[in-house]
Design an enzyme around this catalytic site. Structure first.
Site, PDB file in Angstrom:
ATOM      1  N   HIS A  84       4.845 -32.006   8.873  1.00 38.54           N
ATOM      2  CA  HIS A  84       4.378 -30.630   8.639  1.00 38.54           C
ATOM      3  C   HIS A  84       3.338 -30.582   7.528  1.00 38.54           C
ATOM      4  CE1 HIS A  84       7.349 -29.355  11.459  1.00 38.54           C
ATOM      5  NE2 HIS A  84       8.330 -29.907  10.739  1.00 38.54           N
ATOM      6  N   HIS A 123       8.407 -25.181   8.158  1.00 37.43           N
ATOM      7  CA  HIS A 123       7.334 -25.923   8.831  1.00 37.43           C
ATOM      8  C   HIS A 123       5.944 -25.633   8.265  1.00 37.43           C
ATOM      9  CE1 HIS A 123       9.755 -26.708  12.798  1.00 37.43           C
ATOM     10  NE2 HIS A 123      10.376 -27.138  11.712  1.00 37.43           N
ATOM     11  N   ASP A 173       0.859  -1.191   0.000  1.00 38.24           N
ATOM     12  CA  ASP A 173       0.000   0.000   0.000  1.00 38.24           C
ATOM     13  C   ASP A 173       0.897   1.244   0.000  1.00 38.24           C
ATOM     14  OD1 ASP A 173       0.902   0.250   2.612  1.00 38.24           O
ATOM     15  OD2 ASP A 173      -1.086   0.229   3.529  1.00 38.24           O
ATOM     16  N   CYS A 220       2.959  -3.365   4.092  1.00 38.73           N
ATOM     17  CA  CYS A 220       2.107  -2.229   4.456  1.00 38.73           C
ATOM     18  C   CYS A 220       2.750  -1.603   5.699  1.00 38.73           C
ATOM     19  CB  CYS A 220       0.642  -2.641   4.645  1.00 38.73           C
ATOM     20  SG  CYS A 220       0.260  -3.695   6.048  1.00 38.73           S
ATOM     21  N   GLY A 221       2.005  -0.871   6.481  1.00 37.35           N
ATOM     22  CA  GLY A 221       2.611  -0.219   7.639  1.00 37.35           C
ATOM     23  C   GLY A 221       3.155  -1.214   8.648  1.00 37.35           C
ATOM     24  N   THR A 222       2.329  -2.210   8.964  1.00 37.05           N
ATOM     25  CA  THR A 222       2.734  -3.236   9.929  1.00 37.05           C
ATOM     26  C   THR A 222       2.906  -4.616   9.297  1.00 37.05           C
ATOM     27  OG1 THR A 222       0.416  -3.721  10.371  1.00 37.05           O
ATOM     28  CG2 THR A 222       1.488  -2.100  11.825  1.00 37.05           C
ATOM     29  N   ARG A 246       6.727   0.360   8.775  1.00 31.67           N
ATOM     30  CA  ARG A 246       6.809   1.179   9.986  1.00 31.67           C
ATOM     31  C   ARG A 246       7.450   0.411  11.133  1.00 31.67           C
ATOM     32  NH1 ARG A 246       0.682   3.642   9.412  1.00 31.67           N
ATOM     33  NH2 ARG A 246       1.269   5.535   8.279  1.00 31.67           N
TER      34      ARG A 246
HETATM   35  C1  RB5 Z   1      -2.418   2.394   6.535  1.00 33.51           C
HETATM   36  O1  RB5 Z   1      -2.528   3.558   7.265  1.00 33.51           O
HETATM   37  C2  RB5 Z   1      -2.094   1.231   7.490  1.00 33.51           C
HETATM   38  O2  RB5 Z   1      -3.237   0.943   8.246  1.00 33.51           O
HETATM   39  C3  RB5 Z   1      -1.630   0.021   6.713  1.00 33.51           C
HETATM   40  O3  RB5 Z   1      -0.456   0.343   6.029  1.00 33.51           O
HETATM   41  C4  RB5 Z   1      -1.295  -1.210   7.535  1.00 33.51           C
HETATM   42  O4  RB5 Z   1      -0.414  -0.926   8.560  1.00 33.51           O
HETATM   43  C5  RB5 Z   1      -2.449  -2.018   7.963  1.00 33.51           C
HETATM   44  O5  RB5 Z   1      -2.328  -3.091   8.573  1.00 33.51           O
END
Ligand code: RB5
Length: 149
Positions: free
Chosen positions: A133, A98, A8, A65-67, A109
C-alpha cells in the site's frame, strides 16, 4: 492525538457532537471553525485543516460540509493530503489501512450524528498497513510532483 476539525455553515450543526466525541476519546481538538450558521465557503476550511495536518500542527483532520464533497476536494489540493469522504464505516476503516488517509470528511446532510461517530471511531482505530500500500501511495505522490502548478 491532535485532531483539527473544520466545517462550513452546513456542517456547523454536526460539529459540536463530533468535537465532544473526540474529546471523550481523549483527543485534543483544534477547532478551525466555522462556529455559526452564517454562510461561509467550504474551501477556506478544507485548506486550513489540510495545512494544519501538513505542517504537523495536527496529526489528523476531520471536515464536515453538506455532503463532505466540496470540502474534501479543497483539502486534497494540498500536496500530501489524502482526504476521504465517507458515509459508512467500512470505507473509513479501509481508507486508513490501505490509503493512509490523513483527513476524514462527511456530510451533515447525508449522515446522522451516531453514524458519524461510528465512522470517526473506525477511522481513528484503523492503522495503515504499509507494504504494497505504501508503494501505491508513493505513486500518488509521483502524480502530485508531475503535475505541480
Ligand atoms: C453549501 O451549500 C454546500 O454546497 C456545501 O456544504 C457542501 O455540500 C459542498 O460540497
Amino acid at each position: 492525538m491532535k485532531i483539527a476539525i473544520g466545517n462550513d455553515h452546513v456542517g456547523f450543526e454536526l460539529k459540536p457532537t463530533i468535537k465532544t466525541y473526540l474529546e471523550e476519546l481523549g483527543h485534543e481538538v483544534i477547532d478551525i471553525g466555522t462556529n455559526s450558521s452564517e454562510r461561509t465557503n467550504y474551501p477556506d476550511y478544507g485548506k486550513q485543516v489540510a495545512t494544519n495536518v501538513i505542517e504537523k500542527k495536527a496529526d489528523l483532520g476531520i471536515l464536515i460540509c453538506g455532503t463532505g464533497v466540496g470540502i474534501s476536494i479543497a483539502a486534497n489540493k494540498v500536496s500530501g493530503i489524502r482526504a476521504v469522504v465517507c458515509s459508512e464505516p467500512y470505507t473509513a476503516k479501509l481508507s486508513k489501512k490501505h490509503n493512509n488517509t490523513n483527513i476524514l470528511a462527511f456530510g451533515s446532510r447525508v449522515i446522522g450524528s451516531e453514524l458519524a461517530k461510528m465512522i470517526v471511531k473506525e477511522w481513528l482505530d484503523a492503522e495503515f498497513e504499509g507494504g504494497r500500500h505504501q508503494n501505491r501511495i508513493d505513486s500518488i505522490r509521483d502524480i502530485e510532483s508531475d503535475y505541480l502548478c
